[in-house]
Design an enzyme around this catalytic site. Structure first.
Site, mmCIF file in Angstrom:
data_model
loop_
_atom_site.group_PDB
_atom_site.id
_atom_site.type_symbol
_atom_site.label_atom_id
_atom_site.label_comp_id
_atom_site.label_asym_id
_atom_site.label_seq_id
_atom_site.Cartn_x
_atom_site.Cartn_y
_atom_site.Cartn_z
ATOM 1 N N CYS A 79 0.876 -1.172 0.000
ATOM 2 C CA CYS A 79 0.000 0.000 0.000
ATOM 3 C C CYS A 79 0.912 1.221 0.000
ATOM 4 C CB CYS A 79 -0.868 -0.036 1.259
ATOM 5 S SG CYS A 79 -1.901 1.415 1.495
ATOM 6 N N CYS A 190 -1.120 3.737 -6.594
ATOM 7 C CA CYS A 190 -1.930 3.134 -5.537
ATOM 8 C C CYS A 190 -2.171 1.708 -5.993
ATOM 9 C CB CYS A 190 -3.255 3.891 -5.387
ATOM 10 S SG CYS A 190 -4.523 2.991 -4.454
HETATM 11 N N1 DGL Z 1 -4.045 0.741 -1.926
HETATM 12 C C1 DGL Z 1 -3.635 1.910 -1.255
HETATM 13 C C2 DGL Z 1 -2.365 2.508 -1.857
HETATM 14 O O1 DGL Z 1 -1.586 1.825 -2.508
HETATM 15 C C3 DGL Z 1 -4.582 3.016 -0.960
HETATM 16 C C4 DGL Z 1 -6.022 2.883 -0.966
HETATM 17 C C5 DGL Z 1 -6.668 3.648 0.178
HETATM 18 O O2 DGL Z 1 -6.899 4.854 0.064
HETATM 19 O O3 DGL Z 1 -6.899 3.012 1.198
HETATM 20 O O4 DGL Z 1 -2.086 3.656 -1.665
#
Ligand code: DGL
Length: 266
Positions: A79, A190
């Site tokens: 993430c 993301c």
């Molecule tokens: N999947 C997450 C990232 O790579 C973010 C998604 C969220 O806002 O929770 O930043």
């Protein structure tokens, strides 16, 4: 337990605010199919990208504490948002555990042409944080870079929507202010966004290249495990366990669906 005593067959924990980190898990599986994985999504607290830094930091640290106390041999923070909020602190707290984060794949995008025009899609928090500002500074002389916060986009993927008219309209609106003819590259900053890469390609046109940080993170994980003597030498396919703070049959099914969903680079 002394970290050097760790069993090499223990799982690699892969963590995200929700189901997005499955795009990184896919890259990990390609790189190291024989490892065991424990995927944990914090969908009950998602999205992270529009929360306060302290909140995301506290959530990330408490989840990683629990992976390590339950025996994970390494942690992939799959993430971008959680990485920018907490990975430095986590490495200080667990200096002997391989902790691998992800950051937007700006480097390959910025070096993909002669001063290319690059858009970085990411959550508002990723774009606000110091880690991203340092990254921008490194490449601002070799590319024309625009940061594009995308609040609201991860929610589509989290609900299982990776194509369709509503999503298409959202993406069209997002890119409306930009001249797509002049655009060379888009960074998927993301881990949820690679799942909408096909819809993005439709809107942006075939000549715009998409850059995903997942494969680089998987290669880095393999390097770090090798350096720590923690690579699983097993020759058979490993196991994957899915956990989520919002446990439901639907989330479980969505995880399985995303593991096989068609993506642009496949
Ligand atoms: N999947 C997450 C990232 O790579 C973010 C998604 C969220 O806002 O929770 O930043």
């Amino acid at each position: 337990m002394n970290f050097s005593d760790k069993n090499i067959t223990e799982p690699i924990a892969v963590f995200d605010s929700g189901v997005g980190g499955i795009s990184v898990l896919r890259a990990l599986l390609r790189e190291m199919p024989n490892e065991n994985y424990w995927y944990y999504g914090d969908s009950a607290n998602a999205p992270y990208g529009t929360k306060r830094l302290e909140e995301v930091r506290a959530l990330t640290i408490s989840h990683v504490d629990s992976f390590i106390s339950k025996g994970a041999k390494a942690v992939v923070v799959a993430c971008n948002t959680a990485t920018s909020a907490a990975v430095r602190l986590l490495r200080q707290k667990y200096p002997d555990v391989p902790i691998i984060g992800i950051e937007p794949a700006l480097k390959p995008a910025a070096l993909s042409g002669n001063h290319p025009n690059v858009i970085v899609m990411a959550t508002p928090m990723t774009i606000r944080e110091e880690k991203f500002h340092n990254l921008l500074e490194r490449y601002m002389d070799v590319a024309h870079i625009i940061s594009l916060p995308c609040p609201g986009l991860m929610e589509y993927i989290e609900q299982g929507t990776i194509r369709g008219a509503e999503l298409e309209q959202f993406l069209i609106k997002l890119f409306e202010p930009f001249d797509k003819e002049k655009l060379d590259a888009v960074v998927l900053g993301c881990t949820h966004y690679p799942f909408v890469s096909r819809e993005l390609k439709k809107i942006l046109g075939g000549s715009v290249r998409l850059f995903d940080g997942g494969p680089g993170t998987a290669r880095e994980t393999k390097r770090r495990l090798a350096n720590a003597g923690l690579l699983n030498p097993g020759q058979t396919r490993g196991t994957i366990q899915f956990d989520n703070s919002s446990p439901s049959k639907e989330k479980q099914e969505l995880c399985m669906k995303l593991l096989d969903a068609p993506m642009e680079e496949d």
